[in-house]
Design a protein around this motif. Sequence first.
Motif, mmCIF file in Angstrom:
data_model
loop_
_atom_site.group_PDB
_atom_site.id
_atom_site.type_symbol
_atom_site.label_atom_id
_atom_site.label_comp_id
_atom_site.label_asym_id
_atom_site.label_seq_id
_atom_site.Cartn_x
_atom_site.Cartn_y
_atom_site.Cartn_z
ATOM 1 N N VAL A 1 0.889 -1.014 0.116
ATOM 2 C CA VAL A 1 0.287 -0.427 -0.133
ATOM 3 C C VAL A 1 1.267 0.828 0.327
ATOM 4 O O VAL A 1 2.098 1.186 0.530
ATOM 5 N N THR A 2 1.006 2.298 -0.781
ATOM 6 C CA THR A 2 1.079 3.325 -1.180
ATOM 7 C C THR A 2 0.290 4.012 -0.931
ATOM 8 O O THR A 2 -1.075 4.451 -0.911
ATOM 9 N N VAL A 3 0.683 5.810 -0.356
ATOM 10 C CA VAL A 3 -0.118 6.882 -0.181
ATOM 11 C C VAL A 3 -0.075 8.184 -0.660
ATOM 12 O O VAL A 3 1.811 8.499 -1.139
ATOM 13 N N ASP A 4 -0.657 8.991 -1.521
ATOM 14 C CA ASP A 4 -0.747 9.575 -1.977
ATOM 15 C C ASP A 4 0.139 9.980 -3.343
ATOM 16 O O ASP A 4 0.368 9.050 -3.298
ATOM 17 N N GLY A 5 0.437 11.103 -3.930
ATOM 18 C CA GLY A 5 0.563 10.821 -5.520
ATOM 19 C C GLY A 5 -0.408 10.431 -6.318
ATOM 20 O O GLY A 5 -1.481 10.367 -5.858
ATOM 21 N N SER A 6 0.363 10.738 -7.468
ATOM 22 C CA SER A 6 -0.829 10.265 -8.427
ATOM 23 C C SER A 6 -1.223 9.113 -8.965
ATOM 24 O O SER A 6 0.175 8.071 -8.957
ATOM 25 N N PRO A 7 -2.567 8.316 -8.501
ATOM 26 C CA PRO A 7 -1.919 6.440 -8.558
ATOM 27 C C PRO A 7 -1.616 6.193 -9.728
ATOM 28 O O PRO A 7 -1.123 5.389 -9.598
ATOM 29 N N THR A 8 -1.620 7.096 -10.938
ATOM 30 C CA THR A 8 -1.048 6.141 -12.803
ATOM 31 C C THR A 8 -0.043 6.698 -12.599
ATOM 32 O O THR A 8 0.747 5.510 -12.261
ATOM 33 N N GLU A 9 1.086 7.665 -11.544
ATOM 34 C CA GLU A 9 2.736 7.449 -11.373
ATOM 35 C C GLU A 9 2.589 6.272 -10.482
ATOM 36 O O GLU A 9 3.759 5.494 -10.821
ATOM 37 N N GLU A 10 1.983 6.255 -9.607
ATOM 38 C CA GLU A 10 2.307 5.370 -8.592
ATOM 39 C C GLU A 10 2.406 3.580 -8.716
ATOM 40 O O GLU A 10 3.495 3.421 -8.468
ATOM 41 N N ILE A 11 1.518 3.691 -9.590
ATOM 42 C CA ILE A 11 1.376 2.111 -10.157
ATOM 43 C C ILE A 11 2.608 1.948 -11.222
ATOM 44 O O ILE A 11 3.157 1.170 -11.624
ATOM 45 N N LEU A 12 2.327 3.262 -12.570
ATOM 46 C CA LEU A 12 3.653 3.111 -13.409
ATOM 47 C C LEU A 12 4.723 3.013 -12.711
ATOM 48 O O LEU A 12 5.620 1.955 -12.874
ATOM 49 N N ASP A 13 5.214 3.411 -11.465
ATOM 50 C CA ASP A 13 6.619 3.157 -10.385
ATOM 51 C C ASP A 13 6.892 1.692 -10.513
ATOM 52 O O ASP A 13 7.286 1.433 -10.257
ATOM 53 N N ALA A 14 5.350 1.130 -9.248
ATOM 54 C CA ALA A 14 5.195 -0.372 -9.035
ATOM 55 C C ALA A 14 6.353 -1.344 -10.560
ATOM 56 O O ALA A 14 6.224 -2.187 -9.785
ATOM 57 N N ALA A 15 4.825 -0.986 -11.430
ATOM 58 C CA ALA A 15 4.890 -1.678 -12.640
ATOM 59 C C ALA A 15 6.366 -1.983 -12.617
ATOM 60 O O ALA A 15 6.739 -2.459 -14.022
ATOM 61 N N ALA A 16 7.048 -1.277 -12.725
ATOM 62 C CA ALA A 16 8.580 -1.278 -13.168
ATOM 63 C C ALA A 16 9.643 -2.358 -13.046
ATOM 64 O O ALA A 16 10.564 -2.604 -13.191
ATOM 65 N N ASP A 17 9.229 -2.346 -11.780
ATOM 66 C CA ASP A 17 9.278 -3.788 -11.174
ATOM 67 C C ASP A 17 9.177 -5.170 -10.961
ATOM 68 O O ASP A 17 9.244 -6.405 -10.824
#
Length: 272
Positions: free
Chosen positions: A183-199
């Motif tokens: 679970v991550t908090v704050d930020g743009s959901p799209t950007e957070e998902i993209l950052d996580a998807a990189a891994d």
Amino acid sequence: MSSPRDHRVLVPVDVLEGESVPQTIVDAFASIPVVLLGYRELPDQTSTDQARDQYGDRVRAEIEELRTVFEDANCDVSSRIVFTHDRLKTFERVAVDESCDAVLLLNPAPVLETVLVAVRGDVNVEYIARLLRTVLDGTDLEVTLFHVASDESDREAGVELLATARDALVDEGVPSERIDSTVTVDGSPTEEILDAAADHDLLVAGESRPSIRRYVFRDRAERLAKRTVDPVLVIRGEYLEAEDERESVDAPDDADPNGRSGEITSGDREAE
């Protein structure tokens, strides 16, 4: 527990642009019936009849070759050929016509070992778990359940949501040791998902509204598919808006006056 035959995935492929399905995807989805959609999106000034005359044989040959790849992997596969002025509208219609539970938006996938499942608070996690278990069947894929909370006050609700999703996956037969949660908090959901998807190697996103085209493809999943290097599996909602679906259908060239598609060859149907 649901059977793999209870689910179906639509895989649109723009074969004229050289798009294909990575072998890793073929292998990973071998346990679930697949509908290959060979499509070509046309400029407004080009008629579908003109495109069919010009490209029909080539698209049909390309998609038939791709079908063979899936068949060699013992996948239950059918195919359709489509020329359209609105690919997203067509994806939606064909997904409904073929009773597909998810749509796979392709990107290269040289390695397929880990799956990121982006879970929002308003989705049916049990429904997603049933389909995801089908995709995971026969693979060693590891899963990370991922939720973006709007602020710290929502973090605990996100943790509980992912715990529910994890329990649903375990109930469907996915070993708990293959499931992680973040679970991550704050930020743009799209950007957070993209950052996580990189891994990760495959991104799974669930929709909560009836219309793929109106909500998912023209919203986050479409942006994710354009910006991530991963394939994106969009799991459709359980319910449909019948009125909207009827309005979205383009009559196929082989349709009768009542709008029903006719069979061209076994497993192949052609639409505009």
